[in-house]
Motif scaffolding. Structure first.
Motif, mmCIF file in Angstrom:
data_model
loop_
_atom_site.group_PDB
_atom_site.id
_atom_site.type_symbol
_atom_site.label_atom_id
_atom_site.label_comp_id
_atom_site.label_asym_id
_atom_site.label_seq_id
_atom_site.Cartn_x
_atom_site.Cartn_y
_atom_site.Cartn_z
ATOM 1 N N VAL A 15 0.874 -1.180 0.000
ATOM 2 C CA VAL A 15 0.000 0.000 0.000
ATOM 3 C C VAL A 15 0.906 1.224 0.000
ATOM 4 N N TRP A 16 0.739 2.066 -0.983
ATOM 5 C CA TRP A 16 1.550 3.278 -1.084
ATOM 6 C C TRP A 16 0.795 4.456 -0.503
ATOM 7 N N VAL A 17 1.551 5.272 0.250
ATOM 8 C CA VAL A 17 1.032 6.555 0.725
ATOM 9 C C VAL A 17 2.033 7.572 0.190
ATOM 10 N N GLY A 18 1.683 8.206 -0.938
ATOM 11 C CA GLY A 18 2.677 9.039 -1.633
ATOM 12 C C GLY A 18 3.857 8.169 -2.018
ATOM 13 N N LYS A 19 5.074 8.580 -1.574
ATOM 14 C CA LYS A 19 6.257 7.792 -1.971
ATOM 15 C C LYS A 19 6.608 6.718 -0.945
ATOM 16 N N ASP A 20 5.841 6.653 0.135
ATOM 17 C CA ASP A 20 6.098 5.630 1.151
ATOM 18 C C ASP A 20 5.289 4.375 0.858
ATOM 19 N N ALA A 21 5.951 3.232 0.980
ATOM 20 C CA ALA A 21 5.272 1.961 0.710
ATOM 21 C C ALA A 21 5.183 1.156 2.004
ATOM 22 N N TYR A 22 4.037 0.577 2.235
ATOM 23 C CA TYR A 22 3.821 -0.273 3.417
ATOM 24 C C TYR A 22 3.396 -1.652 2.913
ATOM 25 N N ARG A 23 3.961 -2.674 3.528
ATOM 26 C CA ARG A 23 3.697 -4.031 3.047
ATOM 27 C C ARG A 23 2.910 -4.816 4.097
ATOM 28 N N ALA A 24 2.095 -5.712 3.629
ATOM 29 C CA ALA A 24 1.283 -6.483 4.573
ATOM 30 C C ALA A 24 0.838 -7.805 3.969
ATOM 31 N N ARG A 25 0.583 -8.759 4.853
ATOM 32 C CA ARG A 25 0.080 -10.062 4.401
ATOM 33 C C ARG A 25 -1.407 -9.984 4.077
ATOM 34 N N THR A 26 -2.119 -9.106 4.784
ATOM 35 C CA THR A 26 -3.541 -8.935 4.453
ATOM 36 C C THR A 26 -3.868 -7.445 4.371
#
Ligand code: NAP
Length: 345
Positions: free
Chosen positions: A104-115
């Motif tokens: 999931v991207w928030v602007g240039k920051d990316a967050y990763r998740a299993r769900t």
């Protein structure tokens, strides 16, 4: 305050706030999954725009204000360790295979998740006519139950021909001097029972088949005239009103997942059977984003619960796969992966 680092893979990211998102956060945080909520700037969803909520169970004696209810939902999720990012999710990259990692991207920051739990909700549909936006809050409204009290003994208008329009007209008729229902066709989409109920009220008048061409302000800057156009003959007529309530349906906020998960003709996310599972493994959807019928705070909260349980069971039962969807490569990756602090304030 909790940090998210390039190497961190979250158990669950919830996109969107409101009753569905915050309830999903409450349940997943109580299950020790430490959810991360991307809650948007205008967190709390449509309830932030309402005044008293008298039909959410547990608040006898006059109910509770919409914003306060949402603050309580949020606080309760935070009590169990939910982290929040008060910003918009801008892009999603969803893994295809069970156990894969989503981004999931928030602007240039990316967050990763299993769900990922999608809970972006819905917005009131707009007419998109001149004056509508400019006169928002100065006579044009999308919620009679919120704003009717400002129009005591004033002439008003409801635009729309469905059950929502009838419900709003009936409510508004108790405050306003008159309510003119304007609908673009002579036939109404509303159910017979709602239509009959509205028709039995003396101060509700009917104008069909008319569409609003424009809203015009008076000298004081507030709404004064709705310019209507006959949808069959093209004839125009002006109706003097102080308040216009648009009740032409809702639009699910599914742009972010267009082409990524299945949606119906109106853009609502489709889930499998009675579950909150989308066609993508590990991606669930809840609340007004999937529901064009009930759309209540309590039903949205219920479906947020279902999504949380579906995500929890998925994490328990699905072996992990290491390759993250949308993972950037090399030095760029280090720069792009989220290193910012998720602020829970
Ligand atoms: P809806 O049933 O989709 O009706 C929307 C109405 O707005 C239709 O009459 C439509 O006209 C009109 N409309 C749409 N776009 C328009 C535009 N651009 N300009 C002018 N008019 C426009 O939506 P809803 O009334 O919000 O109801 C949604 C669902 O909730 C329905 O299933 C309804 O039964 C349910 N509901 C039930 C209750 C209840 O008390 N039982 C109360 C509220 C809602 P056309 O007819 O010409 O398309």
């Amino acid at each position: 305050m909790t940090s998210s680092s390039p190497s961190k893979i979250e158990n669950v990211i919830i996109v969107g706030s409101g009753p569905a998102g915050y309830t999903a956060a409450l349940y997943t945080s109580r299950a020790n999954l430490e959810p991360l909520v991307i809650e948007g700037f205008m967190w709390g969803g449509l309830l932030q725009q309402t005044t008293e909520v008298e039909n959410y169970p547990g608040f006898p004696g006059g109910g509770i204000s919409g914003p306060e209810l949402m603050q309580r939902f949020r606080d309760q999720a935070e009590d169990f360790g939910t982290r929040f990012i008060t910003d918009q999710a801008t892009k999603l990259e969803l893994a295809d295979e069970p156990g894969g990692v989503h981004t999931v991207w928030v602007g240039k920051d990316a967050y990763r998740a299993r769900t990922v739990i999608l809970a972006m909700g819905a917005e009131h549909k707009k007419l998109d006519v001149p004056g509508e936006e400019e006169l928002g809050g100065r006579g044009v409204s999308y919620c009679a139950t919120c704003d009717a009290a400002f129009f005591k003994q004033k002439p008003t208008m409801i635009v729309g021909g469905g059950d929502s329009a009838m419900e709003e007209a009936i409510f508004l008729s108790k405050f306003a001097s008159k309510v003119v229902v304007v609908h673009r066709r002579a036939e109404f989409r509303a159910s017979k029972i709602m239509l009959d109920r509205a028709r039995s009220i003396d101060n509700i008048e009917w104008l069909t088949p008319y569409a609003v061409a424009e809203f015009v302000a008076g000298e004081q800057g507030g709404l004064q005239v709705a310019r209507l156009r006959d949808t069959e003959t093209g004839e125009e007529r002006d109706v003097e009103i102080d308040g216009a309530f648009i009740a032409i349906g809702h639009e699910p906020q599914s742009h972010l997942v267009a082409g990524l998960v299945d949606t119906d003709d109106e853009g609502y996310v489709i889930t499998e059977g009675r579950s909150t599972r989308t066609g993508r493994p590990g991606v669930f959807a809840a609340g007004d984003l999937v529901d064009h019928t009930y759309r209540q705070a309590v039903t949205a909260a219920g479906s947020g619960t279902q999504a949380a349980l579906d995500a929890e069971w998925y994490l328990r039962d699905t072996p992990e796969v290491q390759t993250p969807a949308g993972m950037p490569e090399g030095d760029l990756a280090e720069a792009q992966w989220a290193s910012s602090t998720a602020d829970g304030s």
